[in-house]
Structure formats: C-alpha cells, structure tokens
Design a protein around this motif. Structure first.
Motif, PDB file in Angstrom:
ATOM      1  N   ILE A 100     -82.279 -39.219 -93.390  1.00 56.95           N
ATOM      2  CA  ILE A 100     -81.626 -40.167 -94.299  1.00 56.95           C
ATOM      3  C   ILE A 100     -82.061 -39.873 -95.742  1.00 56.95           C
ATOM      4  N   ARG A 101     -83.368 -39.586 -95.939  1.00 58.84           N
ATOM      5  CA  ARG A 101     -83.841 -39.311 -97.310  1.00 58.84           C
ATOM      6  C   ARG A 101     -83.288 -37.996 -97.852  1.00 58.84           C
ATOM      7  N   ASP A 102     -83.069 -37.007 -96.983  1.00 60.55           N
ATOM      8  CA  ASP A 102     -82.442 -35.748 -97.438  1.00 60.55           C
ATOM      9  C   ASP A 102     -81.061 -36.021 -98.031  1.00 60.55           C
ATOM     10  N   ILE A 103     -80.318 -36.927 -97.400  1.00 59.55           N
ATOM     11  CA  ILE A 103     -78.978 -37.288 -97.877  1.00 59.55           C
ATOM     12  C   ILE A 103     -79.083 -38.117 -99.159  1.00 59.55           C
ATOM     13  N   LEU A 104     -80.042 -39.036 -99.168  1.00 64.56           N
ATOM     14  CA  LEU A 104     -80.242 -39.922-100.312  1.00 64.56           C
ATOM     15  C   LEU A 104     -80.564 -39.139-101.589  1.00 64.56           C
ATOM     16  N   THR A 105     -81.368 -38.069-101.453  1.00 65.84           N
ATOM     17  CA  THR A 105     -81.774 -37.334-102.655  1.00 65.84           C
ATOM     18  C   THR A 105     -80.654 -36.480-103.232  1.00 65.84           C
ATOM     19  N   MET A 106     -79.512 -36.440-102.560  1.00 62.04           N
ATOM     20  CA  MET A 106     -78.331 -35.802-103.161  1.00 62.04           C
ATOM     21  C   MET A 106     -77.591 -36.798-104.063  1.00 62.04           C
ATOM     22  N   GLY A 107     -78.045 -38.056-104.040  1.00 67.68           N
ATOM     23  CA  GLY A 107     -77.349 -39.098-104.792  1.00 67.68           C
ATOM     24  C   GLY A 107     -76.311 -39.809-103.950  1.00 67.68           C
ATOM     25  N   ALA A 108     -76.359 -39.587-102.628  1.00 69.91           N
ATOM     26  CA  ALA A 108     -75.339 -40.149-101.727  1.00 69.91           C
ATOM     27  C   ALA A 108     -75.865 -41.389-101.011  1.00 69.91           C
ATOM     28  N   ARG A 109     -74.958 -42.324-100.718  1.00 71.45           N
ATOM     29  CA  ARG A 109     -75.318 -43.459 -99.862  1.00 71.45           C
ATOM     30  C   ARG A 109     -75.155 -43.023 -98.405  1.00 71.45           C
ATOM     31  N   PRO A 110     -76.232 -43.093 -97.605  1.00 76.12           N
ATOM     32  CA  PRO A 110     -76.119 -42.735 -96.187  1.00 76.12           C
ATOM     33  C   PRO A 110     -75.203 -43.739 -95.468  1.00 76.12           C
ATOM     34  N   ILE A 111     -74.165 -43.246 -94.782  1.00 73.14           N
ATOM     35  CA  ILE A 111     -73.216 -44.159 -94.123  1.00 73.14           C
ATOM     36  C   ILE A 111     -73.167 -43.998 -92.607  1.00 73.14           C
ATOM     37  N   ALA A 112     -73.766 -42.926 -92.072  1.00 73.39           N
ATOM     38  CA  ALA A 112     -73.700 -42.737 -90.616  1.00 73.39           C
ATOM     39  C   ALA A 112     -74.829 -41.852 -90.126  1.00 73.39           C
ATOM     40  N   GLY A 113     -75.351 -42.206 -88.956  1.00 71.88           N
ATOM     41  CA  GLY A 113     -76.321 -41.369 -88.260  1.00 71.88           C
ATOM     42  C   GLY A 113     -75.742 -40.900 -86.943  1.00 71.88           C
ATOM     43  N   LEU A 114     -76.108 -39.689 -86.532  1.00 66.84           N
ATOM     44  CA  LEU A 114     -75.732 -39.143 -85.230  1.00 66.84           C
ATOM     45  C   LEU A 114     -76.996 -38.536 -84.639  1.00 66.84           C
ATOM     46  N   ASN A 115     -76.998 -38.272 -83.346  1.00 63.84           N
ATOM     47  CA  ASN A 115     -78.156 -37.587 -82.770  1.00 63.84           C
ATOM     48  C   ASN A 115     -77.755 -36.773 -81.555  1.00 63.84           C
ATOM     49  N   SER A 116     -78.536 -35.730 -81.298  1.00 64.22           N
ATOM     50  CA  SER A 116     -78.347 -34.895 -80.120  1.00 64.22           C
ATOM     51  C   SER A 116     -79.701 -34.775 -79.428  1.00 64.22           C
ATOM     52  N   LEU A 117     -79.746 -35.176 -78.162  1.00 63.12           N
ATOM     53  CA  LEU A 117     -81.012 -35.282 -77.442  1.00 63.12           C
ATOM     54  C   LEU A 117     -80.995 -34.430 -76.174  1.00 63.12           C
ATOM     55  N   ARG A 118     -82.146 -33.822 -75.862  1.00 64.88           N
ATOM     56  CA  ARG A 118     -82.285 -33.020 -74.648  1.00 64.88           C
ATOM     57  C   ARG A 118     -83.603 -33.371 -73.953  1.00 64.88           C
ATOM     58  N   PHE A 119     -83.497 -33.616 -72.642  1.00 67.40           N
ATOM     59  CA  PHE A 119     -84.685 -33.972 -71.865  1.00 67.40           C
ATOM     60  C   PHE A 119     -84.675 -33.216 -70.535  1.00 67.40           C
ATOM     61  N   GLY A 120     -85.835 -33.206 -69.867  1.00 67.16           N
ATOM     62  CA  GLY A 120     -85.892 -32.707 -68.507  1.00 67.16           C
ATOM     63  C   GLY A 120     -85.193 -33.682 -67.575  1.00 67.16           C
ATOM     64  N   PRO A 121     -85.048 -33.334 -66.289  1.00 69.13           N
ATOM     65  CA  PRO A 121     -84.319 -34.184 -65.328  1.00 69.13           C
ATOM     66  C   PRO A 121     -84.937 -35.570 -65.202  1.00 69.13           C
ATOM     67  N   ILE A 122     -84.075 -36.577 -64.986  1.00 67.00           N
ATOM     68  CA  ILE A 122     -84.549 -37.963 -64.837  1.00 67.00           C
ATOM     69  C   ILE A 122     -84.252 -38.515 -63.443  1.00 67.00           C
TER      70      ILE A 122
END
Length: 733
Positions: A100-122
């Motif tokens: 979020i701070r990487d986006i903020l320091t461009m002068g932009a308002r952060p409007i959305a987050g996404l994520n990609s997750l990987r785990f071992g078997p559950i």
C-alpha cells in the motif's frame, strides 16, 4: 549478513578502506537479492519497459498507466513469503501494508488490494498429520493477517487466488498486490533534489523489529526459523490509515519534492535510493529519528524495517507545512537531515559518523550474477506423455472430485473475511466474475483487476507456463468486458544458484515477456522472490500475473453467469492444435490420476488477442451477456461453476477422448451467454473465431452434459456440496 567473500572484497575496493559495521550492514541489505536483484536483473531485461528503465531514468516504486481524462492507475505486487512462513499473521499483514505504501508514494490513493496465496496440502491423508496441521495453521493465519490489516486500513480486498501443492509445505507464498488511482499531473518522485532541502522522517517510531528483513528474504528457510522471528515486522493498520490521509494531504501542499516508503532495508533503502536517484548527497542525524527504545544503535536504526514509515524531502522553508499536516493526523514528523551537493550520504549517531558512503556504490555497483542453465530430465520426459494411455475413470464422480479440489473449490471461507466494499467503488466482487471490477470516482470508466498463476503448468513447461499466465489473466479481465492494458508480476522461485531453477526462471520470464508484448500489455512493475525452499526442496516455479483491464463504461461490465435465462455458446480459437488433448499438466491428471506429467498446451497468441477483442466488443455492444473462461478442470468445471448460479444444459464438442472433451485444459476457450444467435455469430466471424452453441442457462436446476452418446447429470445440491464445503470442512474447527 548474507555477503560472500568476493562481495566483501569488492566493497573494500569500492570504498578504498574497511567499512564500518553500519556501512557493512547497509551494503548487505542493498546488495541482497531482495533489493539488488543480482540474479534476476539479466533475465528481467526480457521486459522491454524494464530494460528501458534500467538504461534510462531508473524505476520508481510502481509503474503508471494513463487511462484518459487526466487519470492514471498505478499497481504493484510484492512477496512476503519468508516472514509469513515464520510468523504468518504479521508476515501477511505487513506485506499488505508495505505494498500500500509503495502505491501511496507515487501520489496515488490506494483503492484495491489483491492477493495470491500458496500453501501445502490441507486435506487429511495428503501428508504427515503434523505437516497438514501446520499448513492449515499457516493458511488460517495468513488469511487473518490480510483481513486484519486490509479491513482496518480501509482498502478493499477485491480479488485473489489460493492454490495448494505439497512442495509449498514449509514455504508458503504470500503475494500482495495494490492498485491506486492518481491525477497524472500529481505524480510524485523518489529522487531527492535541492541542496539544503530538509529530509523529513514521517510516520511511526522506529523499533528493533525487522532488522535484516531483506537479507532474511534472500536466503533459504532452515531449522532456525523460530530464531528469525525478530526479522518479521509488526504492522499497525490504524497508523497506516492515518499515514495514507496525511501523505495525500501533505502532497497537495506542493511542499514535498520527493517521497519514498521505508520498505525493505528501512532508512538505508530510502536515504540511499533517494540520494542516488537524485544524484545528490544527504546528511542524516539518527539522534533525531523517533525511536521506540532510546538505546538503539546506528546500525539498528539504519536497518530496522519497522512499519508505517516514510521519508520525504521538502522545499527549504516550507517544511513546517509538511510537519503540521502529519502532526495534525497524530503522526510523528521530524527533520532528520538535509540534502547536500557532495554526493555523499553521511549518517551520524551521538555525534559520531556511522556511515559515509557514495550512494551510487550501493545502488549501481551491486554484483550481477548469471547462473548456469540446465534443462532438467523431467522436462524432456514430459514431452512423451500420451493421454490416450490413461485408464478410464467414472466421469460423473470425476467432476465432483475436481469441484471439491481446494484449487478449484469455492474460496468463500477466505473472501468472506475480507472487506470488499469499503470505499464503495467495488462493482463486481469475488465469485461474481472472472475478475473484480471497480468504479473509481470521477470517471465512468471501470477497472478490471485479476491476479493469476498456475505453478503446475510453469513447472512442467516454464516457457508455456509464462505465456499462459499472461493470456489467462488477460482473458479473465476481458471476460468482464475490459480491455487488458498492463501487467505487474510476482516471480516466485527456488534458489537461483541451482541450474534447473535458473532455467525455470529464465524460460518463465521469457514466456511472460513474449506474451505481454503480443497482448500489448506491458509489464510496468513487479517483484522477484528467490530462495523459496525448505527441507522438501524448492517450491514449484510460481510466476504470478496481476492484470489491469479498462472498461470504457463500468455499467456495461458482465459477470460469469447471465442475469436471466439465455443461450450459452463456446467461443474459441480455431487454429489451436492440442498436442496432448489439454490433459498434459492438467488438474484432471493431478487429482484423478495422481500424476504431474505432460506439457500444458501452448496458447496461440494472435488468436488470444482476437478473442479478447471479441469479448470487449461483444460486451460493449450488449451482445455478450456473460463470459467465463475455461481453465483449470476444463469445460466441464467452467459449466459447473456457471450452473451453481442457475441450471445449465449443454452438449459438448467431442474431443480425442471423453475425459479430454470434459476436462481438457485448452487455452482460448470462453463460455458466453447471448440471446441473439445471429449477432454472436457475426461477432465470432468478424474476429475469425469458432462458435459452437452449447445449450441453455436458467432452464431448470443442476448441470446436464451430453457428448458422444453419453448423458451425464448432477443436481444443484451435489455441485454446491462439492464446491462450497471442501475448504470449510477442513478449516472450520
């Protein structure tokens, strides 16, 4: 510190003397793979824009896409894999905060987050009980960390993906992506300028958490994971929310010349990179830094990765304007130094010089390595996979098994923990379409967002895996009616000194670069994460693609299922020849036959561009009422996912085998809803695509499929139970 003997010798040569302890720590973090990209830089030159940036003005924190009307979109993905393996809640939470701070320091308002997750078997039975339990623990607490931070900071989490594989046990992957909107005439820079201009510390106080986090991220996890807990930062989302508002307000004063997040490597990274980029020097008095413990050494202050901190350079005489804004928001703001014209960064503590270095030595002289490349034996063997030799399976039971695979099954247990609607700009949310759609204020345009990757495909054929990751993500945003526009990537691999890992990395990146060029979706930012390995070996190569699409009118966006009863058609690329019937590297092969073998089918790039344009044109014209691409699990899974919304009855085109027709993963296939057959036919003809009428949507309940004299049916309850209960039944205690 993660430096080798040759690197230390190079530091002695560059400095012409022995480094101080603090200087050595600064070199170590700036020359880590995490900050210096020493193994990845030669390969990243495949990306046209990256190469231009490296040879020209250098890279900012994230790239910017002009969407018209004076507005720009900036986006980036960042990994927090090792911290999440050691301390999953805070590891994931601070990954969200940092991006979020990487986006903020461009002068932009952060409007959305996404994520990609990987785990071992559950699931029970897919490994040692203690390993399965640990994987569930990591999954539960990573999701809680993302939710806990994202929900409090006021940025909606709008899209994501979760996948599972035995080789992520012990080394989960946690990639966070953030998207922001800004006015193009208000873009900020990280390059410090102006002799005598004050250097201002902003945000939370500095503590002893996260010291050497960047070098921790640039080494393999080992038996001492627990001892590495101090390398994991602690996040405070409420401080970050204040930081967002204060930063955007302070930028509006016009008094800020340059600004950067104190991310990996903390004060070292921000002071060194800002001075290097602006080709200036800087004095920093560490006694003035707000600190949580007053006994902190210069080394600790320069290397701490405490969260929610920024560094800015203000116009001389106007620093009061910046300080006043931050203090009004209850945040710390202190002048800690000044810009100088000597090209040297000088850092003092208690009146003693801790470090005195030319910042260019740390940013421009990081050694670059190219590992030996070796094509592994398993890759040559997979070329001989013959799908016709597979034993027959119960096809009706096979679909239910695929729907209950954690890779395909509903991720409702995950996304219901996330606030998707904060800021009230979310137009199409989780589960409703192939990508999320946002309606940013001040324009009628829409932004379609997706993050996607398939490690099984990337492992068995890294080049095709790279190609497929881009075209799949592009197809997903096009299915909402948005034109694919730009890419940010997250490249997660094992140890780059291993020849087969460096081969996987090289081939996957080349695939991404070739597809991005062909699709007209440049890679504008990204992240590389190496050394993802544990006692089980390295993780499967996992290149992830964050895709941005633009809708001219957000109100025209469509979901994966039609709003009312209509006809379903299959839109596909006619020229594609499937060498292994779409069953190589497939979910069907993995789940039903317990095999990872064969090659994924190569996409036909010209056809991919045509099908995406057909989707954009068809949605804009009101011809296409819904669109859902066929990917993992093939056409049968895609139709089952549509049938979960209302009944589907379809006759499938035949394949080399019944299993291939149902479950083959052929790239460039989209199931579309359309009420006017002649209009959808002329659209397909115009874009040189094959169109097949499949059947109807909304005329009953459940799923009915016919092919080659076979008639298969599933009730809504069967589909829903398989799809919806797979993850909750192992995660809800």
């Amino acid at each position: 510190m993660g430096l080798n003997a040759d690197e230390y010798a190079l530091i002695l040569t560059l400095l012409g003397r022995e480094p101080s302890y603090t200087e050595l720590g600064m070199f170590a973090v700036m020359w880590s793979e995490h900050c210096g990209y020493k193994y990845s830089r030669p390969v990243l030159a495949y990306f046209k824009q990256y190469k231009e940036a490296m040879e020209g003005d250098g890279l900012e924190n994230a790239g910017i896409v002009d969407i018209g009307e004076g507005l720009g979109v900036t986006m980036k993905v960042e990994s927090h894999n090792h911290p999440s393996a050691v301390e999953p809640y805070q590891g994931a939470a601070t990954g969200v905060g940092g991006i979020i701070r990487d986006i903020l320091t461009m002068g932009a308002r952060p409007i959305a987050g996404l994520n990609s997750l990987r785990f071992g078997p559950i699931r029970d039975g897919e490994g040692e009980p203690s390993v399965i339990e640990r994987n569930r623990y990591l999954f539960e607490h990573v999701v809680a960390g993302i939710a806990g931070y994202g929900n409090c900071v006021g940025v909606p989490t709008v899209a994501g993906e979760v996948n599972f594989h035995p080789r992520y046990s012990g080394n989960p992957l946690v990639n966070a992506m953030c998207v922001g909107v800004l006015r193009l005439d208000e873009v900020t820079t990280a390059g410090a300028t102006g002799t005598g201009n004050p250097v201002i510390y902003l945000g939370s106080a500095t503590g002893k958490d996260g010291i050497h986090g960047a070098t921790f991220a640039s080494d393999a996890l080992g038996e001492d994971n627990e001892a590495k807990r101090p390398n994991v930062q602690i996040g405070d989302p409420f401080a970050e929310k204040l930081l967002i508002e204060a930063t955007l307000e302070a930028l509006k004063t016009g008094a800020i010349v340059a600004i950067q997040d104190m991310g990996a490597a903390g004060l070292t990274c921000s002071t060194i990179e800002m001075a290097s980029k602006g080709e200036v020097g800087m004095t920093v008095d560490l006694d003035l830094v707000p600190m949580r413990e007053d006994d902190m050494t210069g080394y600790e202050l320069m290397l701490s990765e405490s969260q929610e901190r920024m560094l800015c350079v203000a116009e001389k005489g106007r620093e009061g304007e910046v300080l006043d804004v931050f203090r009004k928001w209850g945040l710390k703001a202190e002048v800690i130094g000044h810009v100088t014209d000597d090209g040297i960064v000088t850092v003092t503590r208690h009146g003693r010089i801790e470090a005195q270095v030319d910042p260019k030595l740390l940013t421009d002289h990081c050694p670059v390595y190219k590992s030996r490349i070796e094509e592994p034996e398993y890759f040559r063997r997979a070329a001989n996979f013959d799908p016709s030799q597979l034993p027959e399976v119960d096809l009706r039971a096979a679909l239910l098994k695929l729907l209950s695979s954690p890779d395909v099954a509903s991720k409702r247990w995950v996304f219901e923990q996330y606030d998707q609607q904060v800021q009230t700009q979310t137009s199409l949310a989780f589960g409703a379409g192939d990508a999320a759609v946002l309606a940013p204020r001040g324009t009628k345009k829409g932004l379609a967002l997706k993050i996607d990757g398939n490690a099984r495909q990337a492992y068995l054929h890294p080049y095709r895996g790279g190609l497929l990751a881009v075209v799949e993500a592009a197809r997903n945003v096009a299915c909402t009616g948005a034109k694919p526009t730009a890419v940010t990537d997250g490249l997660n691999f094992g140890n780059p000194t291993y020849p087969h890992v460096y081969w996987q990395f090289d081939r996957a990146v080349k695939g991404i670069a070739d597809a991005a060029e062909a699709m007209g979706t440049p890679v504008i930012s990204g992240n590389v994460s190496f050394y993802n390995e544990s006692d089980l070996g390295e993780v499967p190569p996992t290149p992830l693609i964050g895709m941005l699409g633009i809708l001219e009118d957000v109100n025209q966006r469509v979901g994966l299922a039609p709003q009312s009863p209509t006809n379903l058609f299959l839109l596909e690329i006619a020229e594609l020849e499937a060498g292994q019937a779409g069953l190589g590297a497939s979910l069907f092969l993995s789940e039903l036959h317990d095999r990872e073998d064969g090659y994924p089918e190569a996409p036909f790039l010209d056809g991919e561009r045509r099908i995406q344009q057909a989707l954009v044109d068809g949605v804009a014209a009101g011809v296409i009422l819904s669109a859902h691409d066929s990917s993992e699990g093939g056409l049968a899974v895609a139709l089952a996912e549509i049938a979960l919304h209302s009944g589907v009855s379809a006759a499938l085109p035949e394949g080399p085998t019944l299993a291939a027709a149902l479950f083959g993963e052929i790239p460039g296939r989209v199931v579309v809803g359309a009420s006017d057959a002649s209009k959808i036919e002329s659209l397909a003809t115009h874009h040189q695509l094959r169109l097949t009428r499949l059947g109807t949507y909304g005329s009953g309940e459940g799923l009915r499929l016919t092919l080659g004299g076979l008639d298969l049916a599933w009730s809504s309850e069967e589909l829903r139970t398989a799809y919806e209960s797979a993850i909750p039944q192992v995660m809800i205690h």
